[in-house]
Scaffold this motif. Structure first.
Motif, PDB file in Angstrom:
ATOM      1  N   LYS A   1      14.886   1.555  11.293  1.00 31.89           N
ATOM      2  CA  LYS A   1      15.847   1.682  10.202  1.00 31.89           C
ATOM      3  C   LYS A   1      15.579   0.663   9.101  1.00 31.89           C
ATOM      4  O   LYS A   1      15.712   0.958   7.911  1.00 31.89           O
ATOM      5  CB  LYS A   1      17.268   1.514  10.747  1.00 31.89           C
ATOM      6  CG  LYS A   1      17.738   2.696  11.584  1.00 31.89           C
ATOM      7  CD  LYS A   1      19.163   2.484  12.060  1.00 31.89           C
ATOM      8  CE  LYS A   1      19.657   3.695  12.846  1.00 31.89           C
ATOM      9  NZ  LYS A   1      21.049   3.499  13.345  1.00 31.89           N
ATOM     10  N   SER A   2      15.182  -0.553   9.502  1.00 29.17           N
ATOM     11  CA  SER A   2      14.860  -1.582   8.515  1.00 29.17           C
ATOM     12  C   SER A   2      13.669  -1.167   7.659  1.00 29.17           C
ATOM     13  O   SER A   2      13.671  -1.346   6.433  1.00 29.17           O
ATOM     14  CB  SER A   2      14.556  -2.904   9.227  1.00 29.17           C
ATOM     15  OG  SER A   2      14.152  -3.896   8.308  1.00 29.17           O
ATOM     16  N   VAL A   3      12.649  -0.593   8.307  1.00 29.91           N
ATOM     17  CA  VAL A   3      11.469  -0.127   7.583  1.00 29.91           C
ATOM     18  C   VAL A   3      11.843   1.017   6.642  1.00 29.91           C
ATOM     19  O   VAL A   3      11.404   1.063   5.489  1.00 29.91           O
ATOM     20  CB  VAL A   3      10.382   0.321   8.581  1.00 29.91           C
ATOM     21  CG1 VAL A   3       9.323   1.173   7.883  1.00 29.91           C
ATOM     22  CG2 VAL A   3       9.726  -0.895   9.233  1.00 29.91           C
ATOM     23  N   GLN A   4      12.645   1.945   7.126  1.00 27.54           N
ATOM     24  CA  GLN A   4      13.024   3.103   6.319  1.00 27.54           C
ATOM     25  C   GLN A   4      13.744   2.696   5.035  1.00 27.54           C
ATOM     26  O   GLN A   4      13.592   3.346   4.000  1.00 27.54           O
ATOM     27  CB  GLN A   4      13.906   4.044   7.147  1.00 27.54           C
ATOM     28  CG  GLN A   4      13.153   4.785   8.238  1.00 27.54           C
ATOM     29  CD  GLN A   4      14.069   5.606   9.121  1.00 27.54           C
ATOM     30  OE1 GLN A   4      15.188   5.184   9.429  1.00 27.54           O
ATOM     31  NE2 GLN A   4      13.616   6.773   9.531  1.00 27.54           N
ATOM     32  N   GLU A   5      14.505   1.627   5.098  1.00 33.82           N
ATOM     33  CA  GLU A   5      15.231   1.157   3.920  1.00 33.82           C
ATOM     34  C   GLU A   5      14.310   0.674   2.809  1.00 33.82           C
ATOM     35  O   GLU A   5      14.682   0.665   1.646  1.00 33.82           O
ATOM     36  CB  GLU A   5      16.182   0.028   4.324  1.00 33.82           C
ATOM     37  CG  GLU A   5      17.348   0.484   5.190  1.00 33.82           C
ATOM     38  CD  GLU A   5      18.201  -0.676   5.663  1.00 33.82           C
ATOM     39  OE1 GLU A   5      17.843  -1.842   5.333  1.00 33.82           O
ATOM     40  OE2 GLU A   5      19.208  -0.443   6.348  1.00 33.82           O
ATOM     41  N   HIS A   6      13.093   0.277   3.187  1.00 31.63           N
ATOM     42  CA  HIS A   6      12.166  -0.291   2.205  1.00 31.63           C
ATOM     43  C   HIS A   6      11.033   0.665   1.816  1.00 31.63           C
ATOM     44  O   HIS A   6      10.228   0.339   0.942  1.00 31.63           O
ATOM     45  CB  HIS A   6      11.564  -1.591   2.755  1.00 31.63           C
ATOM     46  CG  HIS A   6      12.572  -2.694   2.931  1.00 31.63           C
ATOM     47  ND1 HIS A   6      13.286  -2.858   4.093  1.00 31.63           N
ATOM     48  CD2 HIS A   6      12.994  -3.656   2.082  1.00 31.63           C
ATOM     49  CE1 HIS A   6      14.099  -3.896   3.968  1.00 31.63           C
ATOM     50  NE2 HIS A   6      13.951  -4.392   2.756  1.00 31.63           N
ATOM     51  N   LEU A   7      10.956   1.815   2.459  1.00 31.41           N
ATOM     52  CA  LEU A   7       9.907   2.770   2.114  1.00 31.41           C
ATOM     53  C   LEU A   7      10.189   3.379   0.739  1.00 31.41           C
ATOM     54  O   LEU A   7      11.336   3.649   0.398  1.00 31.41           O
ATOM     55  CB  LEU A   7       9.835   3.884   3.165  1.00 31.41           C
ATOM     56  CG  LEU A   7       9.264   3.501   4.528  1.00 31.41           C
ATOM     57  CD1 LEU A   7       9.414   4.666   5.504  1.00 31.41           C
ATOM     58  CD2 LEU A   7       7.795   3.086   4.413  1.00 31.41           C
TER      59      LEU A   7
ATOM     60  N   LEU B   1       0.827  -1.202   0.000  1.00 31.99           N
ATOM     61  CA  LEU B   1       0.000   0.000   0.000  1.00 31.99           C
ATOM     62  C   LEU B   1       0.865   1.258   0.000  1.00 31.99           C
ATOM     63  O   LEU B   1       0.519   2.257  -0.644  1.00 31.99           O
ATOM     64  CB  LEU B   1      -0.919  -0.012   1.225  1.00 31.99           C
ATOM     65  CG  LEU B   1      -2.118   0.941   1.220  1.00 31.99           C
ATOM     66  CD1 LEU B   1      -3.018   0.677   0.017  1.00 31.99           C
ATOM     67  CD2 LEU B   1      -2.903   0.796   2.514  1.00 31.99           C
ATOM     68  N   ALA B   2       1.993   1.206   0.696  1.00 31.63           N
ATOM     69  CA  ALA B   2       2.879   2.368   0.788  1.00 31.63           C
ATOM     70  C   ALA B   2       3.355   2.823  -0.586  1.00 31.63           C
ATOM     71  O   ALA B   2       3.534   4.024  -0.828  1.00 31.63           O
ATOM     72  CB  ALA B   2       4.075   2.039   1.676  1.00 31.63           C
ATOM     73  N   GLU B   3       3.557   1.879  -1.490  1.00 29.16           N
ATOM     74  CA  GLU B   3       4.024   2.202  -2.838  1.00 29.16           C
ATOM     75  C   GLU B   3       3.040   3.090  -3.590  1.00 29.16           C
ATOM     76  O   GLU B   3       3.410   3.811  -4.521  1.00 29.16           O
ATOM     77  CB  GLU B   3       4.266   0.923  -3.634  1.00 29.16           C
ATOM     78  CG  GLU B   3       5.427   0.082  -3.143  1.00 29.16           C
ATOM     79  CD  GLU B   3       6.773   0.691  -3.506  1.00 29.16           C
ATOM     80  OE1 GLU B   3       6.799   1.594  -4.366  1.00 29.16           O
ATOM     81  OE2 GLU B   3       7.784   0.265  -2.932  1.00 29.16           O
TER      82      GLU B   3
END
Length: 271
Positions: free
Chosen positions: A242-248, A220-222
């Motif tokens: 940080k892990s989440v930020q890498e994939h946003l 959904l974020a995409e």
């Protein structure tokens, strides 16, 4: 907003809270001139969420002001002069569960609906813990899942008016194991494009699953223009963030809200 807490006063709110029998009261009445189908209007109630309206005036003002600050930031990003269409698709999520995202989604939508020339549309997109839909009565018969599954279901069928002026809702509806694929489908893309082109005065708030829960939130974020991520002190870890930020997605405007904390520095110290 990130320098203060949405729920700074929730501990005090319980002391000021009215009898629980009054907790599920109506929050607003339908405006006489609101162009909605009153017969199908849903009533917004607070069921299991902090009853801000029932709190003492000082607490109520404090919480409302928190959301006004966030609202102003969102509106500024939504209607930037450099964009051809409004950046009006907004996802509210968290790193882990029980961070208060449904409460934040509801309060933000209510605050946006108070703008005289704007409308808010709440979308229940939490396929794992659909709490938002349960905040409305009577229980909606169909919703987002039905729209994505069945091409014969049109957009109007799943957008419900509410008893809050300028606030509408799309409930979860029929949820199934294929929701991740459905959220990434052409039909979903067409729905989001319709929101951007046909409803330029409407901000669409998606109550989404936590980002670490599954691929649904990232899918959904995409498709979003803006993302609000709730940070919960003592629960949200720096490594997870940080892990989440890498994939946003890089094109999305991300805002972070520190929630459930009286001391804004505690979270950084605990990590």
């Amino acid at each position: 907003m990130s320098d203060s807490s949405i729920e700074r006063a929730t501990a005090r709110m319980k002391a000021a809270e009215p009898d629980k029998k009054d907790r599920s009261r109506e929050l607003n009445s339908v405006a006489p001139n609101e162009p909605t189908d009153i017969a199908n209007a849903l009533t917004l109630k607070l069921d299991g969420l902090p009853d801000v309206d029932g709190a003492e005036d000082s607490v109520k003002r404090e919480v409302y002001e928190e959301f006004r600050v966030l609202k102003r930031a969102l509106l500024g990003s939504t209607y930037e002069s450099s964009t051809a269409s409004p950046e009006n698709l907004i996802m509210v999520t968290s790193i882990t569960g029980k961070a208060g995202k449904t409460f934040a989604s509801l309060m933000l939508a209510r605050s946006l609906s108070m703008e005289p020339n704007k409308h808010a549309l709440l979308v229940d997109a939490d396929v794992f813990n659909s709490t938002l839909t349960g905040q409305f009565t009577p229980s909606p018969s169909i919703g987002l899942g039905d729209f994505l599954l069945d091409n014969s279901v049109d957009t109007k069928s799943v957008i419900y008016p509410t008893n809050v002026k300028r606030l509408r809702v799309i409930p979860m509806g029929n949820c199934n194991p294929m929701m991740n694929e459905l959220l990434n489908s052409d039909r979903m893309s067409s729905l989001l494009q319709e929101f951007k082109e046909r409803y330029r005065d409407r901000l669409v708030i998606f109550d989404a699953p936590p980002l670490l829960r599954s691929n649904v939130a990232m899918t959904l974020a995409e498709k979003m223009d803006q993302i609000i991520i709730l940070i919960e002190p003592g629960v949200t870890k720096t490594a997870d963030l940080k892990s989440v930020q890498e994939h946003l997605p890089s094109h999305v405007d991300v805002k972070y809200v520190l929630n459930k904390s009286l001391e804004t520095n505690n979270w950084a110290k605990e990590q």
